[in-house]
Design an enzyme around this catalytic site. Structure first.
Site, PDB file in Angstrom:
ATOM      1  N   GLU A   1       0.850  -1.197   0.000  1.00 28.76           N
ATOM      2  CA  GLU A   1       0.000   0.000   0.000  1.00 28.76           C
ATOM      3  C   GLU A   1       0.885   1.246   0.000  1.00 28.76           C
ATOM      4  O   GLU A   1       1.813   1.378   0.804  1.00 28.76           O
ATOM      5  CB  GLU A   1      -0.967   0.073   1.192  1.00 28.76           C
ATOM      6  CG  GLU A   1      -1.898   1.286   0.973  1.00 28.76           C
ATOM      7  CD  GLU A   1      -2.915   1.558   2.070  1.00 28.76           C
ATOM      8  OE1 GLU A   1      -2.920   0.893   3.110  1.00 28.76           O
ATOM      9  OE2 GLU A   1      -3.713   2.504   1.851  1.00 28.76           O
TER      10      GLU A   1
ATOM     11  N   GLU B   1       5.063   5.419   3.232  1.00 29.67           N
ATOM     12  CA  GLU B   1       4.422   6.689   3.599  1.00 29.67           C
ATOM     13  C   GLU B   1       5.455   7.794   3.655  1.00 29.67           C
ATOM     14  O   GLU B   1       6.628   7.539   3.944  1.00 29.67           O
ATOM     15  CB  GLU B   1       3.783   6.574   4.991  1.00 29.67           C
ATOM     16  CG  GLU B   1       2.305   6.815   5.096  1.00 29.67           C
ATOM     17  CD  GLU B   1       1.731   8.069   4.487  1.00 29.67           C
ATOM     18  OE1 GLU B   1       2.427   9.074   4.374  1.00 29.67           O
ATOM     19  OE2 GLU B   1       0.552   8.055   4.121  1.00 29.67           O
TER      20      GLU B   1
ATOM     21  N   ASP C   1      -4.395  12.026  -3.793  1.00 25.70           N
ATOM     22  CA  ASP C   1      -4.082  13.386  -4.227  1.00 25.70           C
ATOM     23  C   ASP C   1      -5.155  14.377  -3.807  1.00 25.70           C
ATOM     24  O   ASP C   1      -5.998  14.769  -4.600  1.00 25.70           O
ATOM     25  CB  ASP C   1      -3.960  13.367  -5.768  1.00 25.70           C
ATOM     26  CG  ASP C   1      -3.073  14.481  -6.245  1.00 25.70           C
ATOM     27  OD1 ASP C   1      -2.875  15.447  -5.487  1.00 25.70           O
ATOM     28  OD2 ASP C   1      -2.600  14.390  -7.383  1.00 25.70           O
TER      29      ASP C   1
ATOM     30  N   LYS D   1      -3.815  19.559  -8.569  1.00 28.65           N
ATOM     31  CA  LYS D   1      -3.667  20.803  -9.338  1.00 28.65           C
ATOM     32  C   LYS D   1      -2.726  20.549 -10.502  1.00 28.65           C
ATOM     33  O   LYS D   1      -1.865  19.686 -10.437  1.00 28.65           O
ATOM     34  CB  LYS D   1      -3.053  21.901  -8.460  1.00 28.65           C
ATOM     35  CG  LYS D   1      -3.962  22.420  -7.375  1.00 28.65           C
ATOM     36  CD  LYS D   1      -3.681  23.906  -7.133  1.00 28.65           C
ATOM     37  CE  LYS D   1      -4.500  24.434  -5.991  1.00 28.65           C
ATOM     38  NZ  LYS D   1      -3.878  24.226  -4.692  1.00 28.65           N
TER      39      LYS D   1
ATOM     40  N   ASP E   1     -11.643  10.247  -5.181  1.00 30.10           N
ATOM     41  CA  ASP E   1     -12.950  10.913  -5.222  1.00 30.10           C
ATOM     42  C   ASP E   1     -12.920  12.037  -6.265  1.00 30.10           C
ATOM     43  O   ASP E   1     -13.787  12.889  -6.275  1.00 30.10           O
ATOM     44  CB  ASP E   1     -13.314  11.487  -3.846  1.00 30.10           C
ATOM     45  CG  ASP E   1     -12.241  12.413  -3.305  1.00 30.10           C
ATOM     46  OD1 ASP E   1     -11.154  12.469  -3.904  1.00 30.10           O
ATOM     47  OD2 ASP E   1     -12.498  13.074  -2.296  1.00 30.10           O
TER      48      ASP E   1
ATOM     49  N   THR F   1     -13.587   1.618   3.942  1.00 33.24           N
ATOM     50  CA  THR F   1     -13.109   2.167   5.207  1.00 33.24           C
ATOM     51  C   THR F   1     -14.265   2.992   5.788  1.00 33.24           C
ATOM     52  O   THR F   1     -15.237   3.309   5.090  1.00 33.24           O
ATOM     53  CB  THR F   1     -11.879   3.091   5.017  1.00 33.24           C
ATOM     54  OG1 THR F   1     -12.272   4.191   4.217  1.00 33.24           O
ATOM     55  CG2 THR F   1     -10.706   2.373   4.382  1.00 33.24           C
ATOM     56  N   LYS F   2     -14.084   3.356   7.060  1.00 36.87           N
ATOM     57  CA  LYS F   2     -15.099   4.158   7.751  1.00 36.87           C
ATOM     58  C   LYS F   2     -15.439   5.420   6.943  1.00 36.87           C
ATOM     59  O   LYS F   2     -16.589   5.780   6.755  1.00 36.87           O
ATOM     60  CB  LYS F   2     -14.492   4.549   9.107  1.00 36.87           C
ATOM     61  CG  LYS F   2     -15.452   5.047  10.119  1.00 36.87           C
ATOM     62  CD  LYS F   2     -14.777   5.088  11.483  1.00 36.87           C
ATOM     63  CE  LYS F   2     -13.823   6.269  11.603  1.00 36.87           C
ATOM     64  NZ  LYS F   2     -13.067   6.331  12.837  1.00 36.87           N
ATOM     65  N   TYR F   3     -14.389   6.060   6.410  1.00 41.55           N
ATOM     66  CA  TYR F   3     -14.596   7.319   5.677  1.00 41.55           C
ATOM     67  C   TYR F   3     -15.302   7.105   4.353  1.00 41.55           C
ATOM     68  O   TYR F   3     -16.168   7.893   3.974  1.00 41.55           O
ATOM     69  CB  TYR F   3     -13.254   8.029   5.468  1.00 41.55           C
ATOM     70  CG  TYR F   3     -12.749   8.599   6.752  1.00 41.55           C
ATOM     71  CD1 TYR F   3     -13.241   9.813   7.222  1.00 41.55           C
ATOM     72  CD2 TYR F   3     -11.840   7.910   7.524  1.00 41.55           C
ATOM     73  CE1 TYR F   3     -12.821  10.325   8.433  1.00 41.55           C
ATOM     74  CE2 TYR F   3     -11.405   8.412   8.735  1.00 41.55           C
ATOM     75  CZ  TYR F   3     -11.896   9.622   9.185  1.00 41.55           C
ATOM     76  OH  TYR F   3     -11.493  10.121  10.385  1.00 41.55           O
ATOM     77  N   GLU F   4     -14.936   6.021   3.673  1.00 42.80           N
ATOM     78  CA  GLU F   4     -15.599   5.737   2.395  1.00 42.80           C
ATOM     79  C   GLU F   4     -17.087   5.512   2.608  1.00 42.80           C
ATOM     80  O   GLU F   4     -17.925   6.023   1.857  1.00 42.80           O
ATOM     81  CB  GLU F   4     -14.971   4.508   1.737  1.00 42.80           C
ATOM     82  CG  GLU F   4     -13.602   4.789   1.147  1.00 42.80           C
ATOM     83  CD  GLU F   4     -12.924   3.527   0.653  1.00 42.80           C
ATOM     84  OE1 GLU F   4     -12.225   3.619  -0.359  1.00 42.80           O
ATOM     85  OE2 GLU F   4     -13.072   2.464   1.290  1.00 42.80           O
TER      86      GLU F   4
END
Ligand SMILES: C[S@@+](CC[C@H](N)C(=O)[O-])C[C@H]1O[C@@H](n2cnc3c(N)ncnc32)[C@H](O)[C@@H]1O
Length: 298
Positions: free
Chosen positions: A21, A46, A96, A100, A132, A164-167
């Site tokens: 990942e 990371e 990202d 931009k 997204d 995931t929780k956010y998705e």
């Protein structure tokens, strides 16, 4: 060695069928991946030190031992650590947030990054990307096409998939999320230069005789060879001699360190300070050689 130092670890990894990942952030995804694949080795790259620390604590708390992670730009992580065809799957989730035009060169799915990812993927291995941002999908597909090595599938993420929780929250809010799969079906082609650095066994200190002129090497910028640049900053006086703060960029691989200039019975020795954590590279040796040469110039 779940948290490892890419500078000192033995390279390249001997392992096969790795899951990787890139940019794991809070770590939710990589932790799920590790739990679902207890017999596989999972590698995480990371840039954020805070994310590294958080993952370290979470893995320890949960007793997960099959995740190996380090703080490095993904390009160099792939370049330095993996053998060709040793990676089975690569995951990049929401890479990202500040998409931009001017960030074009640094995007994770630019052609150079995709090239190195493709080289390390085994045949039929895949890169899975979630975003997204639709322009990011378009950009990724354009770049991937340049390499001629992927079969491509895209679509929208649905609640049926592991999220995931956010998705889950975003989908619930009606936000559109996109997914891309790039499956390797051939070796990537290039019509551009692939950046690389060369590790060496040792960086040798250089002895200089006579008087030295420290002014010559403080606050300077040098081009050591094509793509290799050295910048020097302040000078510090220590017990054994002097330290000079420096930054070396080799084809965009950046290292910060100190030169140590030690006093000897006759003359001086220029070295990399033992307290600097560096990847020993050809460029670093060039930098030591150059500082030694400059110091003795009148
Ligand atoms: C917007 S966050 C997403 C984090 C996580 N994947 C998620 O879905 O919540 C993007 C992450 O990618 C990392 N990142 C960006 N470029 C990277 C690169 N070249 N190599 C490694 N990590 C990178 C950033 O440090 C950041 O933590």
């Amino acid at each position: 060695m779940p948290l490892f130092d890419y500078r000192t670890v033995s390279k390249p990894f001997e392992w096969d069928n790795l899951l990787v990942e890139i940019g794991f952030g809070r770590g939710d995804f990589i932790i799920r991946l590790a739990k679902e694949n207890p017999h596989k080795k999972i590698v995480g790259f990371e840039l954020s030190g805070i994310s590294i620390e958080k993952l370290y604590k979470r893995l320890k708390r949960e007793g997960i031992t099959n995740v190996y992670f380090t703080r490095i730009d993904a390009y160099w992580g792939f370049f330095l650590l993996f053998r060709d065809s040793s990676v089975e799957k690569i995951y990049i989730n929401y890479p990202d947030p500040w998409f931009k035009k001017r960030h074009h060169k640094r995007r994770l799915t630019n052609r150079e990054n995709l090239y190195i990812f493709a080289k390390k993927l085994k045949e039929e291995g895949s890169i899975f990307i979630r975003t997204d941002h639709y322009p990011f999908v378009e950009h990724t597909l354009q770049e991937a096409q340049e390499l001629g090595c992927f079969s491509v599938e895209t679509g929208e993420l649905t609640v049926e998939e592991p999220l995931t929780k956010y998705e889950a929250k975003w989908l619930f809010q009606g936000k559109k999320l996109y997914k891309i799969e790039l499956r390797k079906v051939a070796e990537p082609r290039t019509n551009f230069k692939i950046r690389g650095i060369k590790e060496v066994q040792e960086v040798f200190p250089i002895k200089v005789e006579g008087d030295i002129n420290l002014e010559k090497v403080i606050g300077k910028e040098y081009k050591l060879s094509e793509g290799v640049y050295l910048k020097t900053f302040d000078l510090y006086e220590g017990q054994r001699g002097y330290l000079i703060e420096a930054l070396l960029s080799e084809e965009g691989f950046v290292q910060k360190f100190f030169f140590e200039i030690r006093k000897k019975k006759t003359g001086w020795v220029v070295d990399i300070s033992k307290f600097s954590e560096v990847l020993r590279t050809e460029g670093l040796q060039k930098a030591v050689n150059l500082v030694a040469e400059e110091l003795v110039k009148p």
